[in-house]
Scaffold this motif. Structure first.
Motif, PDB file in Angstrom:
ATOM      1  N   ASP A 164       0.837  -1.192   0.000  1.00  0.00           N
ATOM      2  CA  ASP A 164       0.000   0.000   0.000  1.00  0.00           C
ATOM      3  C   ASP A 164       0.872   1.243   0.000  1.00  0.00           C
ATOM      4  OD1 ASP A 164      -2.207   1.609   0.128  1.00  0.00           O
ATOM      5  OD2 ASP A 164      -2.700   1.149   2.207  1.00  0.00           O
ATOM      6  N   ARG A 165       0.612   2.178  -0.901  1.00  0.00           N
ATOM      7  CA  ARG A 165       1.374   3.433  -0.947  1.00  0.00           C
ATOM      8  C   ARG A 165       0.752   4.419   0.030  1.00  0.00           C
ATOM      9  NH1 ARG A 165       2.456   3.725  -7.463  1.00  0.00           N
ATOM     10  NH2 ARG A 165       0.233   3.380  -7.651  1.00  0.00           N
ATOM     11  N   THR A 166       1.571   4.940   0.950  1.00  0.00           N
ATOM     12  CA  THR A 166       1.024   5.812   1.996  1.00  0.00           C
ATOM     13  C   THR A 166       1.854   7.054   2.282  1.00  0.00           C
ATOM     14  OG1 THR A 166       2.160   4.537   3.715  1.00  0.00           O
ATOM     15  CG2 THR A 166      -0.112   3.887   3.203  1.00  0.00           C
ATOM     16  N   VAL A 167       3.078   7.198   1.740  1.00  0.00           N
ATOM     17  CA  VAL A 167       3.934   8.315   2.155  1.00  0.00           C
ATOM     18  C   VAL A 167       4.695   8.967   1.000  1.00  0.00           C
ATOM     19  CG1 VAL A 167       4.327   7.366   4.474  1.00  0.00           C
ATOM     20  CG2 VAL A 167       5.939   6.843   2.653  1.00  0.00           C
ATOM     21  N   PHE A 168       4.930  10.260   1.156  1.00  0.00           N
ATOM     22  CA  PHE A 168       5.954  11.000   0.432  1.00  0.00           C
ATOM     23  C   PHE A 168       7.038  11.305   1.455  1.00  0.00           C
ATOM     24  CE2 PHE A 168       2.444  12.699  -2.396  1.00  0.00           C
ATOM     25  CZ  PHE A 168       2.908  12.133  -3.564  1.00  0.00           C
ATOM     26  N   SER A 169       8.280  11.436   1.011  1.00  0.00           N
ATOM     27  CA  SER A 169       9.354  11.859   1.918  1.00  0.00           C
ATOM     28  C   SER A 169       9.345  13.380   2.017  1.00  0.00           C
ATOM     29  CB  SER A 169      10.707  11.374   1.389  1.00  0.00           C
ATOM     30  OG  SER A 169      11.072  12.120   0.232  1.00  0.00           O
ATOM     31  N   SER A 170      10.041  13.908   3.008  1.00  0.00           N
ATOM     32  CA  SER A 170      10.166  15.366   3.146  1.00  0.00           C
ATOM     33  C   SER A 170      10.786  15.962   1.893  1.00  0.00           C
ATOM     34  CB  SER A 170      11.023  15.720   4.357  1.00  0.00           C
ATOM     35  OG  SER A 170      10.385  15.332   5.537  1.00  0.00           O
ATOM     36  N   GLY A 171      11.786  15.276   1.338  1.00  0.00           N
ATOM     37  CA  GLY A 171      12.429  15.755   0.118  1.00  0.00           C
ATOM     38  C   GLY A 171      11.477  15.788  -1.068  1.00  0.00           C
ATOM     39  N   GLN A 172      10.584  14.821  -1.140  1.00  0.00           N
ATOM     40  CA  GLN A 172       9.597  14.821  -2.220  1.00  0.00           C
ATOM     41  C   GLN A 172       8.631  16.000  -2.069  1.00  0.00           C
ATOM     42  OE1 GLN A 172       8.409  10.687  -1.597  1.00  0.00           O
ATOM     43  NE2 GLN A 172       9.008  10.228  -3.708  1.00  0.00           N
ATOM     44  N   TYR A 173       8.181  16.266  -0.827  1.00  0.00           N
ATOM     45  CA  TYR A 173       7.336  17.434  -0.606  1.00  0.00           C
ATOM     46  C   TYR A 173       8.061  18.710  -1.030  1.00  0.00           C
ATOM     47  CZ  TYR A 173       3.647  14.962   1.971  1.00  0.00           C
ATOM     48  OH  TYR A 173       2.617  14.134   2.321  1.00  0.00           O
ATOM     49  N   GLY A 174       9.339  18.808  -0.670  1.00  0.00           N
ATOM     50  CA  GLY A 174      10.126  19.978  -1.026  1.00  0.00           C
ATOM     51  C   GLY A 174      10.293  20.124  -2.529  1.00  0.00           C
ATOM     52  N   ARG A 175      10.524  19.012  -3.218  1.00  0.00           N
ATOM     53  CA  ARG A 175      10.671  19.058  -4.678  1.00  0.00           C
ATOM     54  C   ARG A 175       9.363  19.508  -5.329  1.00  0.00           C
ATOM     55  NH1 ARG A 175      14.213  17.163  -8.593  1.00  0.00           N
ATOM     56  NH2 ARG A 175      13.241  16.600 -10.575  1.00  0.00           N
ATOM     57  N   MET A 176       8.221  18.998  -4.865  1.00  0.00           N
ATOM     58  CA  MET A 176       6.940  19.420  -5.435  1.00  0.00           C
ATOM     59  C   MET A 176       6.725  20.916  -5.220  1.00  0.00           C
ATOM     60  SD  MET A 176       4.243  16.292  -4.796  1.00  0.00           S
ATOM     61  CE  MET A 176       4.671  15.914  -3.091  1.00  0.00           C
ATOM     62  N   GLN A 177       7.012  21.408  -4.018  1.00  0.00           N
ATOM     63  CA  GLN A 177       6.842  22.839  -3.735  1.00  0.00           C
ATOM     64  C   GLN A 177       7.744  23.669  -4.635  1.00  0.00           C
ATOM     65  OE1 GLN A 177       4.616  24.389  -1.290  1.00  0.00           O
ATOM     66  NE2 GLN A 177       5.108  25.937  -2.824  1.00  0.00           N
ATOM     67  N   ASN A 178       8.984  23.229  -4.821  1.00  0.00           N
ATOM     68  CA  ASN A 178       9.926  23.929  -5.671  1.00  0.00           C
ATOM     69  C   ASN A 178       9.450  23.970  -7.123  1.00  0.00           C
ATOM     70  OD1 ASN A 178      12.558  25.247  -6.095  1.00  0.00           O
ATOM     71  ND2 ASN A 178      13.033  23.393  -7.247  1.00  0.00           N
ATOM     72  N   VAL A 179       8.917  22.855  -7.602  1.00  0.00           N
ATOM     73  CA  VAL A 179       8.409  22.809  -8.980  1.00  0.00           C
ATOM     74  C   VAL A 179       7.234  23.764  -9.139  1.00  0.00           C
ATOM     75  CG1 VAL A 179       7.211  21.336 -10.659  1.00  0.00           C
ATOM     76  CG2 VAL A 179       9.288  20.523  -9.542  1.00  0.00           C
ATOM     77  N   ILE A 180       6.305  23.759  -8.195  1.00  0.00           N
ATOM     78  CA  ILE A 180       5.154  24.674  -8.270  1.00  0.00           C
ATOM     79  C   ILE A 180       5.646  26.127  -8.261  1.00  0.00           C
ATOM     80  CG2 ILE A 180       3.126  25.536  -7.039  1.00  0.00           C
ATOM     81  CD1 ILE A 180       2.758  22.616  -6.002  1.00  0.00           C
ATOM     82  N   ASP A 181       6.578  26.441  -7.365  1.00  0.00           N
ATOM     83  CA  ASP A 181       7.074  27.808  -7.232  1.00  0.00           C
ATOM     84  C   ASP A 181       7.814  28.293  -8.474  1.00  0.00           C
ATOM     85  OD1 ASP A 181       6.046  27.909  -4.673  1.00  0.00           O
ATOM     86  OD2 ASP A 181       7.984  27.613  -3.683  1.00  0.00           O
ATOM     87  N   ASN A 182       8.398  27.369  -9.244  1.00  0.00           N
ATOM     88  CA  ASN A 182       9.235  27.751 -10.380  1.00  0.00           C
ATOM     89  C   ASN A 182       8.660  27.380 -11.742  1.00  0.00           C
ATOM     90  OD1 ASN A 182      11.772  28.922  -9.143  1.00  0.00           O
ATOM     91  ND2 ASN A 182      11.497  27.042  -7.965  1.00  0.00           N
ATOM     92  N   ASN A 183       7.397  26.981 -11.782  1.00  0.00           N
ATOM     93  CA  ASN A 183       6.730  26.659 -13.035  1.00  0.00           C
ATOM     94  C   ASN A 183       5.567  27.632 -13.191  1.00  0.00           C
ATOM     95  OD1 ASN A 183       4.475  25.273 -14.621  1.00  0.00           O
ATOM     96  ND2 ASN A 183       6.203  23.915 -15.044  1.00  0.00           N
ATOM     97  N   ALA A 184       5.685  28.552 -14.150  1.00  0.00           N
ATOM     98  CA  ALA A 184       4.694  29.625 -14.290  1.00  0.00           C
ATOM     99  C   ALA A 184       3.279  29.085 -14.470  1.00  0.00           C
ATOM    100  CB  ALA A 184       5.070  30.531 -15.457  1.00  0.00           C
ATOM    101  N   THR A 185       3.130  27.990 -15.221  1.00  0.00           N
ATOM    102  CA  THR A 185       1.787  27.439 -15.445  1.00  0.00           C
ATOM    103  C   THR A 185       1.204  26.915 -14.158  1.00  0.00           C
ATOM    104  OG1 THR A 185       2.359  26.865 -17.726  1.00  0.00           O
ATOM    105  CG2 THR A 185       0.455  25.749 -16.751  1.00  0.00           C
ATOM    106  N   LEU A 186       1.960  26.114 -13.419  1.00  0.00           N
ATOM    107  CA  LEU A 186       1.443  25.572 -12.160  1.00  0.00           C
ATOM    108  C   LEU A 186       1.205  26.678 -11.143  1.00  0.00           C
ATOM    109  CD1 LEU A 186       3.523  22.274 -11.792  1.00  0.00           C
ATOM    110  CD2 LEU A 186       1.153  22.526 -12.546  1.00  0.00           C
TER     111      LEU A 186
END
Length: 194
Positions: A164-186
């Motif tokens: 069962d998939r249940t977790v993201f790591s802290s680094g994954q959360y950070g990478r997603m936030q960074n992508v959102i912050d640096n992708n004009a469309t998102l």
């Protein structure tokens, strides 16, 4: 909001059908379909994001169960790779396996240093629960260290073996936030703070 489209073309798509023309302008779009056909029949595909990152994703309506395909594909859309990226199983990007000690975790594998290296293979051993007890000789990294992947990570493929998939790591959360912050469309899809 939710919009229903009763369409044979888009309700039973071949993987990977291009949904670009069907996106909602100004919003991240999620397409939920009843089934997905592979190029030669049903191939077990539960969803996809067309690119990493992406402005839309597709999931089967069954993708909200224990496989959690919805969350997995949203991870791709927000910049995450599979935990086994760079391995022989990753046909598009072989040759940059992450080392168990994490020393190349930011440049190989999934590019997230705090996710354990993942070979995505059973190494000739039958799955017995969702732990990784394998010590077979062919189940070690280039430094001869035994793998111990996070089998419940949302970006893994271990649900194929019943985990069962249940977790993201802290680094994954950070990478997603960074992508959102640096992708004009998102970034344009974000709701105001108020």
């Amino acid at each position: 909001g939710i919009e229903f489209r009763n369409s044979t073309a888009f309700n039973n798509p071949d993987y990977p059908t291009n949904y670009t023309s069907e996106q909602v302008n100004g919003a991240f779009t999620v397409f939920v379909v009843n089934s997905i056909d592979g190029q030669s029949g049903n191939n077990g595909t539960f969803g996809w994001a067309p690119s990493i990152p992406s402005r839309y994703m597709v999931t089967k309506n069954a993708g909200f169960g224990t496989r959690r395909t919805f969350i997995h594909e949203m991870g791709h859309a927000l910049g995450l790779e599979h935990t086994f990226k760079g391995t022989g199983h990753d046909a598009d990007n072989p040759g940059c396996d992450e080392l168990v000690n994490g020393s190349n975790g930011g440049t190989c594998g999934d590019f997230v240093s705090d996710t354990p290296a993942d070979p995505y293979e059973r190494c000739g051993t039958a799955i017995n629960g969702c732990t990784f007890p394998y010590t077979a000789p062919n189940c070690k990294d280039a430094n001869n260290h035994s793998y111990n992947p996070q089998m419940n990570n949302f970006m893994s493929y271990w649900p194929n073996y019943g985990c069962d998939r249940t977790v993201f790591s802290s680094g994954q959360y950070g990478r997603m936030q960074n992508v959102i912050d640096n992708n004009a469309t998102l970034t344009s899809f974000l709701a105001p703070d108020n």
